[in-house]
Design a protein around this motif. Structure first.
Motif, PDB file in Angstrom:
ATOM      1  N   PHE A 207      37.462  36.789  30.358  1.00  7.55           N
ATOM      2  CA  PHE A 207      38.743  36.090  30.527  1.00  7.55           C
ATOM      3  C   PHE A 207      39.577  36.172  29.250  1.00  7.55           C
TER       4      PHE A 207
ATOM      5  N   LEU B 258      42.308  39.206  29.728  1.00  8.12           N
ATOM      6  CA  LEU B 258      43.561  38.641  30.267  1.00  8.12           C
ATOM      7  C   LEU B 258      44.790  38.979  29.402  1.00  8.12           C
TER       8      LEU B 258
ATOM      9  N   TYR C 197      48.878  33.331  28.725  1.00  6.47           N
ATOM     10  CA  TYR C 197      47.478  33.204  28.345  1.00  6.47           C
ATOM     11  C   TYR C 197      47.154  31.742  28.014  1.00  6.47           C
TER      12      TYR C 197
ATOM     13  N   ALA D  88      46.977  29.787  31.153  1.00  5.73           N
ATOM     14  CA  ALA D  88      45.774  30.093  31.921  1.00  5.73           C
ATOM     15  C   ALA D  88      44.567  29.340  31.366  1.00  5.73           C
TER      16      ALA D  88
END
Lengths: 419, 389
Positions: free
Chosen positions: B305, B309, B341, B344
């Protein structure tokens, strides 16, 4: 319930295997081709030429990288409107590495198959990291910097005199104007790495010739408070300081020197000055003591070519600050790229090898004053020219500097790289 | 497919099916991962390799911080030791222009092992301090290592190359170089260069690292480490040598970081001090927190992740609305990807309080209840958030 599930699960690896083996990979090696009697390579089609730009628009050098890149974009937009180069439109593939090495490596890996050459590569750690790949790809690269170490690399180009030549001219100018005399000490504040160490080599050379003593202070871009360095300069009784650092350090150097009563001329290399500094508390100190030495013209220089660049810039970016030296730099680099591509077109070879061959044929390129003297790239290991502009800081002028003239000292003319 | 399986295993058919299904799933994943270099562009291969390095580093940190409860912000320091250690041990002594680079010229395999060993030794040395501290105090003390490390990297120029760093010699096993040639290699029409070759090295290291970490966490030492996390006094009462286990966890975690550093250095090809600053340490803590502290699977997901990402966002945020192209000086893709980011990360923490691992388990349980009727699968493993003191 279990049976269909099991079947489905057997299918998973089988399907994966089938796809892996039968699927056609689209990873293909790029080949040279011919188009309209011209040999072409990566980044070139019958209608376009794609150039790469690796710059810093979000990191520590964003205030230099952003206008530099915008100037290059503007140059190519105008050139494309005039019909482009070699009957092709020039497109830029721009990558913002933010001064982070692994990001620069990733961006370069991503863009390199689709570009003919690099119109800009900014950042010395980034350049160091990318050089092996650049050499392997035979990629002609215009460095947004002036490190003398790269002069004997046949893939890279610098636009003007290298940092060592700048420092030599700066010291000789200080001597000529009576600011330094034989026996004096001169301070050299420099960044670790190819930028500062190259300038230091030049300063040592000129000091040896002029009978001066060098007091060197090494810093890194992470250091922003110059108090202890200024204290050391003061203790050593320096009569002038050469600065090879970034704008924040220049501001601190000039500010602290003035505050502690060290009133000596400070001559900084081109990357050390940025007109943004004139909006800070250090403005009065900069105005009083700082000079800038670079091969690129101060935007306020009254010659037609430079005025045309600055007025074009202001027309296109009316809300941006007036053109700084970085705009002149970007423009001059794009101009040289244009010359290289035209030569490669004449040679009917728009491949990477063709571009390199074309580059090394260029001599006596007249930039109309954008660069202090005509540029020649025919001799590997030699700076393309050895003249610089010396400018004083003047907040009233666009770009913040006022030219005091072109300097090409005898020492600068005879200096050999690596000496 | 015929049906002999039912005859071979007359009892517990459903259970075996579930296990077989899991194995087949792993097999499919392995085939896909092994085939990816045939398709991925260099950009995504590099992103994948960064993710693999991050997985190894995060697996190490989750053993230390998640399982043992020792908050460490020194991970960047140990990654740097691994990366620079490999570069130093594997490189030959060279002079480039005015700068001298020292090196021992060891074979790359030995250099990699040596680099991991040096990182472990540094971890062991620091563990004399770390085993005496806990919680936020340990975090701050370990942070000191990052700052000391930065000073050393900048100033020990013959060793580290200073600000511009030093280049990293390619990896090689018995003369087979993990570079673009020596020997040239083409598989199914795709030229196998440095990144494609490193891909398999990375996969092998990830499997090895995760397997070892999982065994450690699930086994007896893992229970002792968890006991230390949950209460040092009670752990001591149960016969756990608290200081020794804390030191061991720190050492192992440092070795993982060192290995991650080696893989990172091989991928980038150049090590510079800026790659190993304070923000890298924070990234690793983010990885294990959003993955679910203490879970190796969570560390894997968190590492993917955090490292992939931003690359996805970098690549595609340009096509989002309201984004101005790079070079125009407006709200550009780099800025947008940073902000997305950040959002997220916050979204994961809010909506998956047990981390990505917990989220995965929850989804699997829900799915499993519908499809497979095994006693194991239907009992929901309660994912609980493990605390970082």
């Amino acid at each position: 319930m279990t049976r269909p599930h099991r079947r489905a699960s057997w299918a998973a690896p089988a399907l994966a295997l089938a796809i892996a083996v039968t699927g056609c990979s689209t990873k293909a090696a790029s080949n040279t081709a011919h188009s309209g009697g011209i040999k072409t390579g990566p980044g070139v089609t019958s209608t376009t030429i794609t150039l790469g730009v690796l710059t810093d628009e979000s990191g520590v050098f964003a205030s230099l990288g952003t206008p530099l890149t915008q100037a290059q974009q503007l140059y190519w937009q105008l050139q494309d409107a005039k019909g482009g180069v070699c009957g092709r439109q020039v497109k830029l593939d721009i990558g913002d590495h933010g001064y982070v090495v692994q990001k620069a490596v990733t961006l370069y890996t991503d863009m390199s198959p689709g570009i003919l050459a690099l119109d800009q590569l900014l950042g010395s750690p980034e350049s160091a990291a990318l050089l092996p790949a650049i050499e392997q790809n035979g990629m002609y690269t215009e460095i947004a910097g002036w490190p003398g170490d790269l002069l004997d690399n046949k893939y890279t180009q610098i636009t003007g005199a290298s940092y060592d030549i700048e420092a030599i001219n700066a010291i000789d100018w200080l001597v000529k104007t009576g600011k330094l005399t034989r026996g004096d000490s001169v301070g050299e504040l420099y960044f670790q790495g190819d930028y500062g160490q190259n300038a230091l080599a030049g300063a040592r050379y000129a000091a040896g010739k002029d009978g001066l003593k060098v007091v060197a202070q090494e810093i890194t871009p992470a250091d922003t408070d110059m108090t202890s360095q200024v204290a050391e300069f003061k203790r050593s009784g320096v009569k002038a300081i050469i600065g090879s650092e970034a704008p924040p350090q220049t501001a601190s150097l000039a500010g602290v020197a003035m505050a502690t009563g060290l009133h000596v001329p400070i001559v900084v290399d081109g990357p050390g000055f940025d007109p943004h500094l004139l909006g800070t508390a250090a403005a009065s100190a900069l105005k009083a003591n700082v000079y800038v030495v670079t091969s690129l013209a101060p935007p306020s220089l009254g010659v037609p070519t430079v005025s045309q660049v600055t007025s074009t810039w202001t027309a296109r970016y009316p809300k941006s600050p007036p053109a700084a030296v970085s705009v002149i730099t970007g423009w001059a680099q794009a101009e040289i790229m244009n010359k290289v591509l035209q030569q490669a077109c004449t040679d009917k070879n728009l491949t990477r090898q063709g571009v390199l061959t074309a580059f090394h044929q260029l001599s006596s390129i007249n930039t109309g004053g954008l660069v202090a003297a005509p540029l020649s790239y025919t001799t590997l290991g030699q700076p393309p020219e050895r003249a610089v502009y010396i400018a004083s800081v003047d907040p009233a002028l666009p770009g913040g500097t006022k030219s005091l003239g072109v300097v090409e000292s005898a020492n600068a003319k005879t200096y050999q790289e690596g000496q | 497919v015929s049906e002999p399986a039912a005859d071979r295993w007359p009892r517990g058919r459903a259970v075996l099916t579930a296990r077989t299904a899991r194995w087949l799933g792993w097999a499919a994943l392995a085939i896909i991962l092994a085939a990816l270099p045939l398709y991925l562009t260099p950009y995504w291969e590099q992103a994948g390799l960064f993710a693999m390095a991050a997985i190894i580093g995060a697996a190490g940190l989750t053993v230390l911080t998640g399982t043992t409860g020792q908050l460490s912000l020194a991970h960047a320091f140990f990654l740097a030791i691994g990366a620079y250690g490999y570069a130093y041990l594997a490189a030959h002594h060279t002079t480039i222009g005015v700068s001298v680079q020292t090196g021992l010229g060891w074979p790359p395999v030995l250099a990699a092992i040596g680099a991991v060993a040096i990182a472990g030794a540094a971890g062991a040395a620091f563990s004399t301090i770390s085993s005496r501290l806990r919680g936020i105090y340990l975090g701050i003390a370990s942070l000191g290592l990052v700052f000391i490390g930065q000073q050393v990297l900048f100033n020990a120029t013959t060793l580290t190359g200073g600000y511009n760093g030093r280049d990293v010699p390619p990896f090689a096993i018995a003369g087979f170089q993990f570079a673009d040639s020596h020997p040239a290699l083409t598989i199914l029409g795709v030229p196998y260069g440095q990144l494609e070759r490193l891909w398999y090295l990375g996969l092998a290291l990830v499997v090895l690292a995760c397997w070892y970490a999982r065994n450690l966490v699930k086994g007896r030492p893992g229970r002792a480490l968890e006991a230390v996390r949950d209460g040092e006094i009670s752990a001591a009462v149960m016969g756990v040598n608290v200081r020794r286990y804390k030191a061991a966890a720190f050492t192992i975690s440092s070795m993982y970081a060192g290995l991650a550093g080696v893989l990172f250095a091989l991928t980038v090809g150049q090590v510079v001090p800026n790659s190993f600053d304070f923000t890298l340490s924070i990234s690793y803590v983010v990885m294990i927190v959003i993955g679910g502290p203490g879970s190796i699977g969570g560390a894997v997901l968190g590492a993917i992740f955090v490292s992939v990402l931003p690359q996805v966002l970098d690549q595609y945020s340009g096509s989002l609305p309201l984004i101005s192209p790079t070079g125009s000086g407006g709200f550009d893709a780099a800025l947008a990807s940073d902000m997305l980011y950040g959002l997220a990360v916050i979204a994961v923490l809010v909506f998956a309080p047990a981390g990505l691992a917990g989220l995965g388990e929850r989804t699997r349980n829900r799915f499993a209840r519908h499809v497979i009727t095994t006693p194991q699968a239907s009992a929901p493993a309660s994912p609980e958030r493990k605390t970082i003191p």
